[in-house]
Design a protein around this motif. Structure first.
Motif, PDB file in Angstrom:
ATOM      1  N   PRO A   1       0.823  -1.207   0.000  1.00 35.31           N
ATOM      2  CA  PRO A   1       0.000   0.000   0.000  1.00 35.31           C
ATOM      3  C   PRO A   1       0.861   1.264   0.000  1.00 35.31           C
ATOM      4  O   PRO A   1       1.976   1.280   0.538  1.00 35.31           O
ATOM      5  CB  PRO A   1      -0.803  -0.110   1.298  1.00 35.31           C
ATOM      6  CG  PRO A   1      -0.729  -1.548   1.683  1.00 35.31           C
ATOM      7  CD  PRO A   1       0.592  -2.040   1.186  1.00 35.31           C
ATOM      8  N   THR A   2       0.343   2.314  -0.592  1.00 44.95           N
ATOM      9  CA  THR A   2       1.025   3.606  -0.595  1.00 44.95           C
ATOM     10  C   THR A   2       0.159   4.631   0.119  1.00 44.95           C
ATOM     11  O   THR A   2      -1.025   4.395   0.405  1.00 44.95           O
ATOM     12  CB  THR A   2       1.283   4.087  -2.029  1.00 44.95           C
ATOM     13  OG1 THR A   2       0.024   4.352  -2.674  1.00 44.95           O
ATOM     14  CG2 THR A   2       2.059   3.057  -2.837  1.00 44.95           C
ATOM     15  N   VAL A   3       0.749   5.776   0.413  1.00 38.52           N
ATOM     16  CA  VAL A   3      -0.003   6.919   0.933  1.00 38.52           C
ATOM     17  C   VAL A   3      -0.017   7.998  -0.132  1.00 38.52           C
ATOM     18  O   VAL A   3       0.832   8.022  -1.027  1.00 38.52           O
ATOM     19  CB  VAL A   3       0.607   7.454   2.236  1.00 38.52           C
ATOM     20  CG1 VAL A   3       0.550   6.395   3.336  1.00 38.52           C
ATOM     21  CG2 VAL A   3       2.055   7.905   2.032  1.00 38.52           C
ATOM     22  N   ARG A   4      -0.995   8.904  -0.031  1.00 40.03           N
ATOM     23  CA  ARG A   4      -1.162   9.910  -1.075  1.00 40.03           C
ATOM     24  C   ARG A   4      -0.282  11.143  -0.862  1.00 40.03           C
ATOM     25  O   ARG A   4      -0.027  11.891  -1.799  1.00 40.03           O
ATOM     26  CB  ARG A   4      -2.627  10.345  -1.153  1.00 40.03           C
ATOM     27  CG  ARG A   4      -3.561   9.217  -1.564  1.00 40.03           C
ATOM     28  CD  ARG A   4      -5.011   9.673  -1.527  1.00 40.03           C
ATOM     29  NE  ARG A   4      -5.929   8.561  -1.810  1.00 40.03           N
ATOM     30  CZ  ARG A   4      -6.305   8.201  -3.034  1.00 40.03           C
ATOM     31  NH1 ARG A   4      -5.876   8.906  -4.074  1.00 40.03           N
ATOM     32  NH2 ARG A   4      -7.114   7.190  -3.208  1.00 40.03           N
ATOM     33  N   SER A   5       0.180  11.362   0.378  1.00 37.13           N
ATOM     34  CA  SER A   5       0.998  12.543   0.664  1.00 37.13           C
ATOM     35  C   SER A   5       1.849  12.294   1.891  1.00 37.13           C
ATOM     36  O   SER A   5       1.602  11.337   2.659  1.00 37.13           O
ATOM     37  CB  SER A   5       0.113  13.777   0.896  1.00 37.13           C
ATOM     38  OG  SER A   5      -0.601  13.641   2.105  1.00 37.13           O
ATOM     39  N   LEU A   6       2.817  13.150   2.097  1.00 41.60           N
ATOM     40  CA  LEU A   6       3.686  13.038   3.272  1.00 41.60           C
ATOM     41  C   LEU A   6       2.899  13.218   4.561  1.00 41.60           C
ATOM     42  O   LEU A   6       3.279  12.675   5.613  1.00 41.60           O
ATOM     43  CB  LEU A   6       4.809  14.087   3.200  1.00 41.60           C
ATOM     44  CG  LEU A   6       5.837  13.913   2.078  1.00 41.60           C
ATOM     45  CD1 LEU A   6       6.834  15.074   2.098  1.00 41.60           C
ATOM     46  CD2 LEU A   6       6.577  12.594   2.210  1.00 41.60           C
ATOM     47  N   GLU A   7       1.799  13.949   4.503  1.00 45.24           N
ATOM     48  CA  GLU A   7       1.014  14.205   5.711  1.00 45.24           C
ATOM     49  C   GLU A   7       0.449  12.918   6.302  1.00 45.24           C
ATOM     50  O   GLU A   7       0.148  12.857   7.497  1.00 45.24           O
ATOM     51  CB  GLU A   7      -0.121  15.174   5.391  1.00 45.24           C
ATOM     52  CG  GLU A   7       0.357  16.578   5.032  1.00 45.24           C
ATOM     53  CD  GLU A   7      -0.809  17.503   4.715  1.00 45.24           C
ATOM     54  OE1 GLU A   7      -1.951  16.999   4.643  1.00 45.24           O
ATOM     55  OE2 GLU A   7      -0.580  18.706   4.540  1.00 45.24           O
TER      56      GLU A   7
ATOM     57  N   VAL B   1       8.917  19.737  -6.920  1.00 46.59           N
ATOM     58  CA  VAL B   1      10.028  19.413  -6.026  1.00 46.59           C
ATOM     59  C   VAL B   1      10.167  20.398  -4.869  1.00 46.59           C
ATOM     60  O   VAL B   1      10.287  19.981  -3.705  1.00 46.59           O
ATOM     61  CB  VAL B   1      11.346  19.290  -6.813  1.00 46.59           C
ATOM     62  CG1 VAL B   1      12.540  19.221  -5.872  1.00 46.59           C
ATOM     63  CG2 VAL B   1      11.318  18.047  -7.692  1.00 46.59           C
ATOM     64  N   PRO B   2      10.172  21.733  -5.097  1.00 49.18           N
ATOM     65  CA  PRO B   2      10.339  22.658  -3.964  1.00 49.18           C
ATOM     66  C   PRO B   2       9.278  22.467  -2.881  1.00 49.18           C
ATOM     67  O   PRO B   2       9.588  22.498  -1.684  1.00 49.18           O
ATOM     68  CB  PRO B   2      10.228  24.040  -4.620  1.00 49.18           C
ATOM     69  CG  PRO B   2      10.664  23.825  -6.032  1.00 49.18           C
ATOM     70  CD  PRO B   2      10.139  22.472  -6.385  1.00 49.18           C
ATOM     71  N   GLU B   3       8.037  22.246  -3.274  1.00 49.89           N
ATOM     72  CA  GLU B   3       6.965  22.055  -2.293  1.00 49.89           C
ATOM     73  C   GLU B   3       7.186  20.785  -1.480  1.00 49.89           C
ATOM     74  O   GLU B   3       7.017  20.778  -0.249  1.00 49.89           O
ATOM     75  CB  GLU B   3       5.621  21.987  -3.020  1.00 49.89           C
ATOM     76  CG  GLU B   3       4.429  21.794  -2.098  1.00 49.89           C
ATOM     77  CD  GLU B   3       3.124  21.663  -2.863  1.00 49.89           C
ATOM     78  OE1 GLU B   3       2.096  21.354  -2.223  1.00 49.89           O
ATOM     79  OE2 GLU B   3       3.131  21.859  -4.098  1.00 49.89           O
ATOM     80  N   VAL B   4       7.572  19.699  -2.148  1.00 55.99           N
ATOM     81  CA  VAL B   4       7.828  18.445  -1.451  1.00 55.99           C
ATOM     82  C   VAL B   4       8.991  18.604  -0.479  1.00 55.99           C
ATOM     83  O   VAL B   4       8.949  18.117   0.663  1.00 55.99           O
ATOM     84  CB  VAL B   4       8.110  17.312  -2.457  1.00 55.99           C
ATOM     85  CG1 VAL B   4       8.541  16.042  -1.734  1.00 55.99           C
ATOM     86  CG2 VAL B   4       6.890  17.040  -3.318  1.00 55.99           C
TER      87      VAL B   4
END
Length: 693
Positions: A66-72, A90-93
């Motif tokens: 399974p994966t997650v949709r965002s770092l949050e 990239v800068p936002e990530v």
């Protein structure tokens, strides 16, 4: 739920890059043609050693995980964050990951500057990452791989082995890794440094010194940036008992630009790279194949202490070809002593060739143990540094299976002989693969498919052992005169470090010319002090034998060139002299370099020069002179006396001591007139260092 982490903004080392506790792949993909799939699959291979998070904006499973949709959505540390998202994202990530306490980044994505519409955006991103105490490899890189830590964050497959690869080009680094796999060697760590906005090739190379799995390193660099850091890294590897092979296609920084003196225009950037390799104890090669062949030898065999080689072949033809290739590669096919020839003859048929190369003349076919006996006899010779066995050996196990066990036993005897004598034995076999050759590789006997590959690898290994030298520490007087333009100022500075010049006086009027002729021994030379390349501008007159001639020359030159400082100098009348040029300048990547070569007005025509990183000892200056084509003129040519080589070497070393002196940009002495009774500098140019903006 998310956990906000805080970290002290203290710059992290690189250990967390090679063995992170957590890996977070942002941009993981289920599409097997995408970067995100390779990175996710590779990260999951190390899931038994570390925590792995996969981020996919659609939340699809990758490799059944399974994966997650965002770092949050990740609860806990992010560790090493792999950036495989569109460049504009990239800068936002990065900002989000830094807020969460990411320890490092692996930047796969390329084109960030273009995507955000701002030149320098990548550099700004790196500064932001470093200010938070984290590091980044890349961006625009192919990834990293480490056998010891089960880390596989790169495109493609990597065979495990003992060669560390650090490459500015991901694709070329991948080619090197593939060639190593084909040779049965594999890689221990692979680092594609990409755009090097933070972690440099030099830093990644230096880290291999403490990497237990790595035995030899291959560096591919298109530019060297801080070349001194590369030299330091190679020296660190050598101190750890590991050798470095350098592959490059360009030159160092601004070294391609002609300098204001001949010193710059007569040398190339590759000359400086080679000088840096000598100083560091590395060897430069021209192709990925050469790099891997040399690494094969360096990772498996003892380092030869010299280039004296014994050649053993199954036929006279193979031995003759091997001798020619060895000679062209710079190896020395040493003639055997009568005693050694007798020992070899006692092992072989009557019609065998017992010199060097040795023609076995069927002796190996009659008794396979003969191969080992002849090799060991050569290893016992104190005049031999390495042995190459060329021809049929390795084929018996395939062509005559009944002899396979016996041939493998010979291999084991050869390996024991290498261990006992501490000298390398290289096998060139007509067979591409056999159980005997597999056993040879297992026991550390390097096997080559061609004689040229074997001998060029041996030549490279011999140069590593022969050329490595420490860079000396400058030995300067307590005080040096201020660097000023003009020949008189150049004389003063160079005399301070021990370079000899003829007597001279500054003259500005007819009256001062006449006074100078009374004080100096004639004949004289008249020069315009402020003009750099005097011959080209008619700013020098030689052979002035009396005061009237000196005055007349001054009046004519003054009328053409105007007021200023002129120099009346005693003319060196010694016959049987050789003119030499010596120069010092600063390379943008590797720092100060010292050059010596054939001098005089035709110096640029002959372009017979050698370089070393400066400063150099007198001993190293001697080796520089010996490498000149014109060295034979210095030692005496066709009955002429040789020059004082010690005095010339001391002069070159003395000039090199000005390396790094504030205000000194370039120095050129041309010519140095060398004779049997010493060396005199009769023209010199010191160019002031340009102020940095």
């Amino acid at each position: 739920m998310t956990t906000q982490l805080t970290r002290t903004p203290e710059l992290a080392g690189l250990d967390g890059m090679w063995d992170p506790e957590v890996v977070t792949v942002v941009g993981a993909s289920a599409d097997t043609s995408k970067w995100g799939w390779f990175l996710a699959r590779g990260a999951l291979r190390g899931a038994g050693r570390r925590t792995v998070h996969l981020v996919n904006r659609r939340g699809v499973d990758v490799e059944g995980v399974p994966t997650v949709r965002s770092l949050e959505e990740i609860d806990g540390p992010l560790g090493l964050v792999v950036l495989s998202v569109p460049a504009a994202s990239v800068p936002e990530v990065v900002e989000e990951a830094l807020r969460r306490g990411a320890t490092g980044f692996l930047g796969i994505t390329a084109g960030i500057d273009r995507a955000v519409g701002r030149v320098g955006a990548e550099r700004e991103l790196a500064e932001r990452i470093r200010s938070a105490g984290a590091r980044i490899i890349g961006p625009n890189c192919l990834g990293i791989f480490d056998v010891e830590t089960d880390l596989h964050l790169a495109w493609g497959e990597f065979a495990p082995g003992h060669i560390g690869v650090v490459s500015q080009s991901g694709q070329l680094g991948s080619e090197i890794a593939g060639l190593a796999a084909q040779r049965g060697l594999g890689v221990s760590r692979f680092v594609s440094v990409g755009n090097q906005v933070d972690v440099s090739a030099a830093e990644a190379l230096a880290a291999l010194a403490d990497h237990d799995r790595t035995r030899v390193a291959i560096l591919y660099a298109e530019s060297f940036g801080d070349g001194t850091a590369v030299v330091d890294a190679v020296q660190r590897l050598r101190a750890a008992g590991k050798q470095t092979v350098v592959l490059t296609v360009g030159a160092s920084g601004a070294s391609q630009a002609a300098a204001a003196s001949h010193t710059g225009s007569m040398t190339s950037g590759m000359d400086i790279v080679d000088a840096a390799c000598r100083a560091a104890g590395a060897i430069r090669v021209a192709t990925p194949t050469q790099a891997v062949e040399l690494a094969a030898l360096l990772s498996q065999a003892p380092l030869p202490t010299g280039g004296r080689v014994a050649l053993i072949a199954d036929s006279g033809g193979q031995g003759a070809v091997a001798a020619d290739v060895a000679d062209a590669a710079g190896l020395d096919v040493v003639p055997f002593s009568d005693e050694r020839r007798g020992l070899v003859a006692g092992l072989l048929p009557a019609d065998a060739g017992v010199g060097n190369p040795i023609d076995l003349a069927g002796g190996g076919e009659q008794d396979l143990a003969t191969y080992a006996r002849v090799v060991e006899t050569c290893l016992e010779d104190t005049e031999v540094d390495a042995v190459v066995l060329s021809g049929y050996f390795g084929s018996y196990a395939v062509d005559t299976p009944a002899q396979a066990d016996q041939e493998r036993a010979v291999v084991e005897t050869l390996a024991a002989a290498v261990a006992g004598h501490g000298k390398p034995v290289l096998l060139h076999s007509m067979c591409t693969d056999s159980s005997s050759l597999d056993r040879a590789r297992e026991l550390g006997l390097p096997v080559f498919a061609s004689i040229e590959a074997a001998l060029h690898a041996l030549a490279g290994a011999a140069r590593i052992g022969r050329d490595a030298r420490p860079i000396s520490v400058p030995q300067l007087p307590v005080e040096l005169p201020r660097v000023r333009p003009g020949y008189l100022a150049a004389r003063e500075l160079l005399q301070t470090v021990g370079i000899a010049f003829p007597g001279a006086a500054e003259v500005r009027t007819v009256e001062t010319v006449r006074v100078a002729t009374e004080q100096l021994q004639g004949p004289w030379v008249l020069k315009a002090d402020w003009i750099e390349h005097k011959t080209e501008h008619g700013a020098v007159v030689i052979g002035l034998r009396d005061a009237d001639a000196a005055v007349a020359a001054f009046e004519e030159m003054h009328a053409r060139l105007g007021d200023g400082a002129y120099v009346l100098e005693e003319m060196d009348q010694r016959s049987q002299t050789v003119e030499v040029i010596a120069g010092l300048r600063h390379d943008a990547a590797f720092g100060p370099v010292i050059m010596v070569g054939a001098g005089g007005t035709e110096a640029e025509l002959w372009r017979d020069t050698v370089l070393e990183l400066a400063p150099v000892t007198v001993e190293t200056a001697h080796t520089m002179l010996e490498r000149l084509v014109s060295y034979r003129l210095l030692t005496g040519w066709r009955g002429r006396p040789g020059v004082d080589l010690d005095a010339l070497a001391r002069t070159v070393s003395a000039l090199s001591q000005l390396a790094g002196v504030p205000g000194v940009g370039e120095v050129e002495v041309n010519p140095l007139r060398a004779a049997a009774d010493g060396v005199l500098a009769v023209d010199a140019l010191v160019i002031q260092e340009k102020e940095q903006p």
